[in-house]
Enzyme design. Structure first.
Site, PDB file in Angstrom:
ATOM      1  N   ASP A  87      -2.205   3.777  -3.999  1.00 25.55           N
ATOM      2  CA  ASP A  87      -2.836   2.999  -2.724  1.00 25.55           C
ATOM      3  C   ASP A  87      -2.429   1.548  -2.958  1.00 25.55           C
ATOM      4  O   ASP A  87      -1.764   1.057  -2.229  1.00 25.55           O
ATOM      5  CB  ASP A  87      -4.396   3.161  -2.756  1.00 25.55           C
ATOM      6  CG  ASP A  87      -4.778   2.675  -1.487  1.00 25.55           C
ATOM      7  OD1 ASP A  87      -4.137   2.919  -0.436  1.00 25.55           O
ATOM      8  OD2 ASP A  87      -5.964   2.001  -1.306  1.00 25.55           O
ATOM      9  N   ARG A  93      20.505  14.126   9.927  1.00 21.95           N
ATOM     10  CA  ARG A  93      20.363  15.504   9.514  1.00 21.95           C
ATOM     11  C   ARG A  93      21.674  15.532   8.225  1.00 21.95           C
ATOM     12  O   ARG A  93      21.810  16.235   7.617  1.00 21.95           O
ATOM     13  CB  ARG A  93      20.688  16.527  10.181  1.00 21.95           C
ATOM     14  CG  ARG A  93      19.407  16.862  11.402  1.00 21.95           C
ATOM     15  CD  ARG A  93      19.925  17.644  12.464  1.00 21.95           C
ATOM     16  NE  ARG A  93      19.738  19.100  11.927  1.00 21.95           N
ATOM     17  CZ  ARG A  93      18.961  19.791  11.827  1.00 21.95           C
ATOM     18  NH1 ARG A  93      17.787  19.511  12.077  1.00 21.95           N
ATOM     19  NH2 ARG A  93      18.967  21.045  11.458  1.00 21.95           N
ATOM     20  N   HIS A 117       0.804  -1.248  -0.058  1.00 12.19           N
ATOM     21  CA  HIS A 117      -0.007  -0.110  -0.113  1.00 12.19           C
ATOM     22  C   HIS A 117       0.897   1.404   0.034  1.00 12.19           C
ATOM     23  O   HIS A 117       1.906   1.370   0.511  1.00 12.19           O
ATOM     24  CB  HIS A 117      -0.794   0.037   1.248  1.00 12.19           C
ATOM     25  CG  HIS A 117      -2.154  -1.094   1.223  1.00 12.19           C
ATOM     26  ND1 HIS A 117      -2.965  -0.889   0.378  1.00 12.19           N
ATOM     27  CD2 HIS A 117      -1.961  -2.393   1.784  1.00 12.19           C
ATOM     28  CE1 HIS A 117      -3.706  -2.221   0.570  1.00 12.19           C
ATOM     29  NE2 HIS A 117      -3.039  -3.017   1.431  1.00 12.19           N
ATOM     30  N   LYS A 121      -0.055  10.959   1.314  1.00  9.24           N
ATOM     31  CA  LYS A 121       0.657  10.406  -0.132  1.00  9.24           C
ATOM     32  C   LYS A 121      -0.105  10.639  -1.258  1.00  9.24           C
ATOM     33  O   LYS A 121       0.894  10.996  -2.086  1.00  9.24           O
ATOM     34  CB  LYS A 121       0.602   8.820   0.373  1.00  9.24           C
ATOM     35  CG  LYS A 121       1.340   8.423   1.541  1.00  9.24           C
ATOM     36  CD  LYS A 121       1.397   6.726   1.733  1.00  9.24           C
ATOM     37  CE  LYS A 121       0.039   6.105   1.840  1.00  9.24           C
ATOM     38  NZ  LYS A 121      -0.325   6.583   3.133  1.00  9.24           N
TER      39      LYS A 121
END
Length: 315
Positions: A179, A244, A140, A161
């Site tokens: 999806d 980071r 998904h 999304k």
């Protein structure tokens, strides 16, 4: 239920059936590889793989005609026409040897004939069966092709999304699947596809189902692509110390035995996620080519530390 039968293979390539009735066409095909039965025709039966489609070409036919008497043919054809043998294909338009036809009809095994040469026939069978018999899984998320790279975007429901995928489409990238993503392992690659019924469609909360192809053109979507990168969207949490710099060990996810690079990207209000994902794809492309910015920075920092230490020692 078997995924592939002899009938499906024969119909795909329009082979002429020589032996066997309709029931013979329902034999299951479980392996994508073929069997060229040179050793079996010579009488060596050890290690034979009898669950493969048998392909008989020029060499085999000439050996049968010129080197095998009827006794040898009966003995060896009895072995080749095992109950696990899906079918036999004779290439280059050769006639089926009468002894083979007799035994195959008795055992109700389909023997087919094709005018195509052996190499092309073998490649077509293997390629076609590789796809049909490929292990698969449903995932998904959103599958996009971004700068030519297949990117699977996953995350919890409500992460946006589909909205991010729409923004990427508006930037000129392609939607593969919304999806539901059907993933297949083919030739050690992970291939993502859209269900034919859902091709070119996507769902947006508050709007409904939209036809991407009509709204943004036929170039805005594609049916499948290789999945090379997985991006997981997670809610931003200021208590978590996100990477980071990128020096930490790269994380990979195993999907059907294929290792896919995984990047985790936090989502928060105001972050331009489509642009960030584009940047992540560029970063992946550079990593793939051996260019790691984090390691370059680390190298420069270490060189600077070394330089400062040498200057301090010289004072």
């Amino acid at each position: 239920m078997c995924k592939v039968t002899t009938k499906k293979l024969a119909n795909k390539f329009n082979w002429k059936q020589i032996t066997g009735n309709e029931e013979s066409l329902h034999r299951p095909i479980l392996l994508a590889d073929i069997n060229r039965p040179g050793l079996e025709l010579a009488g060596y039966f050890d290690y034979a793989q009898q669950k493969r489609v048998v392909v008989i070409g020029n060499k085999e036919i000439h050996y049968i005609i010129n080197k095998m008497d009827e006794v040898a043919q009966r003995r060896n054809f009895e072995f080749i026409t095992n109950e696990s043998t899906p079918a036999i294909v004779i290439t280059n338009g050769h006639d089926c040897p009468p002894v083979l036809a007799e035994i195959a009809n008795r055992k109700n095994i389909a023997v087919f004939s094709t005018e195509e040469n052996t190499t092309n026939t073998s490649v077509k069978i293997t390629s076609y069966l590789d796809e049909l018999l490929a292990p698969s899984i449903v995932m998904h998320g959103e599958l996009m092709r971004i700068h030519g790279i297949g990117v699977l975007i996953v995350g919890e429901s409500g992460m946006g999304k589909s909205e991010i995928a729409l923004s990427l489409i508006q930037k000129g990238h392609q939607l593969i699947a919304d999806d539901r993503v059907d993933c297949f392992k083919i030739h050690n690659n992970l291939i993502g596809r859209v269900s034919p019924m859902l091709e070119g469609f996507m769902e947006l909360r508050g709007v409904g189902i939209i036809n991407v192809a009509r709204m943004y053109g036929v170039g805005s979507y594609a049916r499948e692509c290789e999945v090379s990168l997985l991006i997981e969207l997670v809610p931003f949490d200021d208590k978590i110390d996100y990477d980071r710099v990128g020096i930490e060990e790269k994380e990979y996810v195993d999907i059907l035995g294929v290792k896919i690079l995984k990047l985790q990207i936090p989502v928060s209000m105001g972050r331009p996620m489509a642009t960030i994902i584009e940047t992540a794809v560029f970063h992946y492309m550079l990593l793939r080519d051996g260019k790691d910015a984090a390691k370059e920075i680390e190298h420069l920092v270490l060189e600077e530390i070394k330089k400062n230490a040498e200057e301090a020692d010289s004072e």
